[in-house]
Design a protein around this motif. Structure first.
Motif, PDB file in Angstrom:
ATOM      1  N   ASN A 109       0.825  -1.200   0.000  1.00  0.00           N
ATOM      2  CA  ASN A 109       0.000   0.000   0.000  1.00  0.00           C
ATOM      3  C   ASN A 109       0.863   1.256   0.000  1.00  0.00           C
ATOM      4  OD1 ASN A 109      -2.135  -1.853   0.376  1.00  0.00           O
ATOM      5  ND2 ASN A 109      -1.872  -1.761   2.599  1.00  0.00           N
ATOM      6  N   GLY A 110       0.500   2.213  -0.864  1.00  0.00           N
ATOM      7  CA  GLY A 110       1.234   3.474  -0.905  1.00  0.00           C
ATOM      8  C   GLY A 110       1.557   3.873  -2.330  1.00  0.00           C
ATOM      9  N   ASP A 111       2.296   4.958  -2.441  1.00  0.00           N
ATOM     10  CA  ASP A 111       2.673   5.496  -3.747  1.00  0.00           C
ATOM     11  C   ASP A 111       3.723   4.579  -4.390  1.00  0.00           C
ATOM     12  OD1 ASP A 111       3.693   6.945  -5.868  1.00  0.00           O
ATOM     13  OD2 ASP A 111       3.832   8.827  -4.748  1.00  0.00           O
ATOM     14  N   SER A 112       3.412   4.069  -5.566  1.00  0.00           N
ATOM     15  CA  SER A 112       4.313   3.097  -6.206  1.00  0.00           C
ATOM     16  C   SER A 112       5.722   3.660  -6.426  1.00  0.00           C
ATOM     17  CB  SER A 112       3.732   2.640  -7.552  1.00  0.00           C
ATOM     18  OG  SER A 112       3.596   3.741  -8.433  1.00  0.00           O
ATOM     19  N   HIS A 113       5.836   4.974  -6.547  1.00  0.00           N
ATOM     20  CA  HIS A 113       7.162   5.541  -6.798  1.00  0.00           C
ATOM     21  C   HIS A 113       8.064   5.439  -5.562  1.00  0.00           C
ATOM     22  CE1 HIS A 113       5.067   6.544 -10.301  1.00  0.00           C
ATOM     23  NE2 HIS A 113       4.381   7.535  -9.775  1.00  0.00           N
ATOM     24  N   GLY A 123      -1.355   2.131 -12.745  1.00  0.00           N
ATOM     25  CA  GLY A 123      -1.496   2.891 -11.500  1.00  0.00           C
ATOM     26  C   GLY A 123      -1.540   4.381 -11.766  1.00  0.00           C
ATOM     27  N   ASP A 124      -0.448   5.066 -11.480  1.00  0.00           N
ATOM     28  CA  ASP A 124      -0.314   6.498 -11.748  1.00  0.00           C
ATOM     29  C   ASP A 124      -0.456   6.717 -13.260  1.00  0.00           C
ATOM     30  OD1 ASP A 124       0.480   9.115 -12.073  1.00  0.00           O
ATOM     31  OD2 ASP A 124       2.324   8.927 -10.897  1.00  0.00           O
ATOM     32  N   HIS A 125      -1.453   7.523 -13.668  1.00  0.00           N
ATOM     33  CA  HIS A 125      -1.696   7.743 -15.098  1.00  0.00           C
ATOM     34  C   HIS A 125      -1.066   9.047 -15.607  1.00  0.00           C
ATOM     35  CE1 HIS A 125      -4.124   4.238 -14.927  1.00  0.00           C
ATOM     36  NE2 HIS A 125      -4.679   4.417 -16.107  1.00  0.00           N
ATOM     37  N   SER A 126      -0.249   9.718 -14.787  1.00  0.00           N
ATOM     38  CA  SER A 126       0.483  10.867 -15.326  1.00  0.00           C
ATOM     39  C   SER A 126       1.580  10.329 -16.246  1.00  0.00           C
ATOM     40  CB  SER A 126       1.095  11.705 -14.194  1.00  0.00           C
ATOM     41  OG  SER A 126       2.170  10.997 -13.594  1.00  0.00           O
TER      42      SER A 126
END
Ligand SMILES: C[S@@+](CC[C@H](N)C(=O)[O-])C[C@H]1O[C@@H](n2cnc3c(N)ncnc32)[C@H](O)[C@@H]1O
Length: 270
Positions: A174-178, A200-203
């Motif tokens: 859990n958390g920000d993949s980066h 995940g993050d689509h940016s």
């Protein structure tokens, strides 16, 4: 040039495999001998396309999504499948993250699957439905009300996995993949995967970083799935897929961008 935020490492500097064909590989697509003449990957883009557009696959995707707890998006996509099949029958060529994962996991029967972007577990359950003993690793920030859809978290996803008869281990990070991916890989330096999904993050930069972070952990002959390659609101994702994967000799890639939000699927050749 894209780099990973964790190490500022250019993509081109992934470990060179020449003379190292004994590296970890996904058996389903590889022909491996102790002494190899060819790079061991048997199945490239044309074979992947056959798998992706196999008869009955969209029907199976519809049946699978109907087994899961309904939400507005899932109901919409199931109706989309049914409408396409009703109008065009077996001549309909359509692909998305679910049909791509059905096709890939059926052939690979992965031992280990890594997914960035789990949400309600639809894509995770797709893999689990074809590989019930697969060890699943799901990375998510569990952004609340993601894209207007409830994002209930890991316990909900576990109950969805039960619906499709998953028996293997499940680990949610859990958390920000980066942050979580580099930390997880540092803690598990030898862990590799037969199948990986980046959703995940689509940016643009965030998706690029996720791809760079997971690439070295994809087994030779393993398959990478990347969602939304033609999402009209996210044009950067097409660029990321093209530059980092589809145009790279390291991969043999199928890009479906004709309808829906599109999907990319690539096997790692070396
Ligand atoms: C498009 S949804 C995933 C959908 C899922 N793969 C499926 O097919 O049903 C994207 C998910 O990525 C998660 N996410 C967004 N940014 C993230 C980040 N930086 N790190 C980890 N997860 C993230 C969101 O919480 C959301 O659950």
């Amino acid at each position: 040039m894209w780099t990973t935020a964790a190490e500022s490492r250019p993509v081109e500097s992934l470990p060179e495999p020449v003379g190292e064909w004994t590296r970890d590989h996904a058996a389903a697509t590889c022909f491996f001998r102790s002494s190899n003449w060819y790079p061991p990957v048997l199945a490239g883009v044309r074979t992947l396309e056959e798998w992706l557009f196999a008869a009955g696959l969209i029907e199976e995707a519809a049946a699978l999504t109907e087994r899961l707890s309904p939400d507005d998006y899932g109901t919409y996509v199931t109706a989309w499948y049914r409408e396409g099949l009703a109008r065009y029958g077996s001549s309909w060529r359509y692909a998305d993250i679910i049909t791509a994962l059905l096709a890939a996991s059926r052939r690979l029967v992965p031992e280990r699957y890594l997914e960035i972007g789990v949400r309600r577990g639809r894509s995770l359950c797709t893999v689990a439905s074809q590989a019930p003993d697969c060890a699943l690793y799901g990375f998510d920030l569990w952004v609340s009300n993601y894209a207007g859809i409830e994002n209930p978290g890991p316990e909900f996803v576990r109950t969805e996995l039960d619906r499709v008869g998953h028996r293997g281990s499940v680990q949610f990070v859990n958390g920000d993949s980066h942050q979580t991916l580099p930390a997880f890989f540092a803690a598990h330096p030898d862990l590799t995967f037969d199948l990986i999904t980046v959703d995940g993050d689509h940016s643009t930069l965030g998706a690029a970083q996720d791809i760079c972070d997971v690439m070295p952990r994809l087994r030779i002959g393993g398959i990478l799935v990347f969602d939304d390659v033609c999402h009209p609101a996210l044009p950067g994702l097409r660029q990321v897929w093209q530059e980092l994967v589809a145009s790279q000799p390291r991969f043999s890639a199928v890009t479906f961008d004709e309808a829906g939000y599109g999907v990319g699927m690539a096997t790692r050749r070396f």
